[in-house]
Scaffold this active site. Structure first.
Site, PDB file in Angstrom:
ATOM      1  N   LYS A  16       0.837  -1.213   0.000  1.00  0.00           N
ATOM      2  CA  LYS A  16       0.000   0.000   0.000  1.00  0.00           C
ATOM      3  C   LYS A  16       0.864   1.254   0.000  1.00  0.00           C
ATOM      4  CE  LYS A  16       0.897   1.261   4.443  1.00  0.00           C
ATOM      5  NZ  LYS A  16       1.632   2.459   4.850  1.00  0.00           N
ATOM      6  N   ASP A 143      -2.304  -1.970  10.022  1.00  0.00           N
ATOM      7  CA  ASP A 143      -2.396  -1.975   8.559  1.00  0.00           C
ATOM      8  C   ASP A 143      -2.837  -3.312   7.985  1.00  0.00           C
ATOM      9  OD1 ASP A 143      -1.508   0.636   8.559  1.00  0.00           O
ATOM     10  OD2 ASP A 143       0.533   0.161   7.909  1.00  0.00           O
TER      11      ASP A 143
HETATM   12  O1  C5P Z   1      -0.228  -1.457  14.575  1.00  0.00           O
HETATM   13  P1  C5P Z   1       1.211  -1.660  14.257  1.00  0.00           P
HETATM   14  O2  C5P Z   1       1.827  -2.777  15.047  1.00  0.00           O
HETATM   15  O3  C5P Z   1       1.491  -1.778  12.786  1.00  0.00           O
HETATM   16  O4  C5P Z   1       1.935  -0.329  14.717  1.00  0.00           O
HETATM   17  C1  C5P Z   1       3.331  -0.261  14.848  1.00  0.00           C
HETATM   18  C2  C5P Z   1       3.687   0.944  15.702  1.00  0.00           C
HETATM   19  O5  C5P Z   1       3.419   2.151  14.964  1.00  0.00           O
HETATM   20  C3  C5P Z   1       2.911   1.089  16.998  1.00  0.00           C
HETATM   21  O6  C5P Z   1       3.509   0.363  18.043  1.00  0.00           O
HETATM   22  C4  C5P Z   1       2.984   2.595  17.260  1.00  0.00           C
HETATM   23  O7  C5P Z   1       4.238   2.947  17.786  1.00  0.00           O
HETATM   24  C5  C5P Z   1       2.917   3.157  15.848  1.00  0.00           C
HETATM   25  N1  C5P Z   1       1.544   3.507  15.437  1.00  0.00           N
HETATM   26  C6  C5P Z   1       0.928   4.606  16.009  1.00  0.00           C
HETATM   27  N2  C5P Z   1      -0.346   4.949  15.635  1.00  0.00           N
HETATM   28  C7  C5P Z   1      -0.997   4.221  14.697  1.00  0.00           C
HETATM   29  C8  C5P Z   1      -0.396   3.100  14.095  1.00  0.00           C
HETATM   30  C9  C5P Z   1       0.885   2.763  14.489  1.00  0.00           C
HETATM   31  O8  C5P Z   1       1.512   5.285  16.849  1.00  0.00           O
HETATM   32  N3  C5P Z   1      -2.221   4.584  14.341  1.00  0.00           N
END
Ligand code: C5P
Length: 313
Positions: A16, A143
């Protein structure tokens, strides 16, 4: 007599780019509320699931050595999560044919998690309803649900609450892959730091609620590349550039090479360039390759569908 061939299921899943990434304040749980317009492109990975004695991950492709094969791999976590949901053992070999840049801001790890959910569900015949798969995907990462859905969608919450969006045509993209990745948490932290440094504050009380841009949604619905190019925004771009200043030269090289829109993809460091048509995308790619400002260049298009089975035998 030779043994019967093992059954296997192969799933293709897209990368993406975020055509809009509006980042709200840091929430008490550490995540950030987003208004996030996801766009699935034809660059993708393939995940093949085959029965095995125990959970095993293998990876092929030019960047295979950068992909973890332990439980930190989202494909492994997806297999465990789906197996637990159905009371099964996650005994599966998942092979990832990796084409999405690793730690590149194109949700490659999330894509493999989504693909593993779909591949294991088909291999195990568990027939998990779509809404349950989407909930499991959201547990894996912000994601991951979009990689199941594909197309173009508006994400709210931390990005996992999705609304599909209408798109009026095909858009042509070029991606400049950087040397080395960027850590998504580090880029969100840098975004907060820059906001604090600027005196605006970085928590939810200080930062306005992120909103989708109606002009951008209209450009997508109309299939209008010039209007979309003018509306591209990424609130993480300043943070990615702060951590990786060399990306400014990559963005400039693509603009000088004829791209009508430029932005850092997600948390970077991959840079995304919107071209006016397929022919122009090829010349933007040539200019980027000649500029020496990136490791490799990819020409692609979208939107394309989300994770789907391509072969099952
Ligand atoms: O959800 P995911 O594990 O992909 O997110 C990785 C990191 O990215 C999270 O631990 C956070 O630090 C950051 N993040 C965030 N806000 C979001 C998505 C991700 O702060 N909406």
């Amino acid at each position: 007599m030779s043994a019967a061939p093992q059954p296997s299921v192969t799933v293709r899943v897209p990368a993406k780019v975020n055509v809009q990434l509006a980042v709200g304040g840091r929430r008490p749980d550490g995540f950030h509320d987003l208004a996030n317009v996801f766009f699935a492109v034809a660059l993708g990975d393939e995940v093949t699931a085959t029965p095995a004695d125990t959970l095993r991950i293998t990876v092929s492709g030019p960047d295979a050595d950068q992909v973890p094969t332990d439980d930190s791999n989202l494909a492994a976590r997806a297999a465990r999560l789906l197996a637990r949901h159905h009371g099964l053992r996650p005994d599966v070999h998942l092979h990832i044919a990796k084409d999405i840049p690793v730690a590149g801001g194109m949700a490659g790890g999330s894509a493999d998690g989504a693909a593993a959910l779909v591949a294991c569900d088909a291999l195990w015949g568990t027939g998990t309803p779509r809404d349950v798969l989407l909930d499991l995907a959201a547990e894996l990462g912000s994601d991951v649900p979009f990689a199941l859905l594909g197309g173009v969608a508006l994400g709210h919450g931390r990005g996992e609450i999705l609304r599909p969006l209408p798109v009026g045509g095909t858009f042509h993209w070029v991606f400049a892959v950087a040397d080395g990745g960027l850590s998504t948490p580090a880029v969100f932290r840098e975004c907060d730091r820059l906001r604090d440094e600027a005196g605006t504050g970085s928590d939810t009380a200080s930062v306005p609620d992120p909103q989708a841009d109606p002009v951008l949604l209209r450009a997508l619905a109309d299939g209008d590349p010039a209007a979309l190019a003018a509306a591209l925004t990424n609130d993480l771009q300043a943070a990615a550039l702060s951590l990786r200043p060399a990306l400014a030269a990559t963005l400039r090289a693509g603009a000088d090479g004829g791209a009508i829109g430029t932005l850092v993809s997600g948390s970077g460091p991959t840079c995304a360039f919107l071209a006016k048509d397929a022919e122009s995308a090829v010349s933007v790619a040539e200019a980027l390759a000649a500029s020496g400002t990136c490791r490799s260049v990819r020409v692609t298009h979208g939107p394309v569908p989300g994770a789907a089975v391509t072969t099952a035998d």
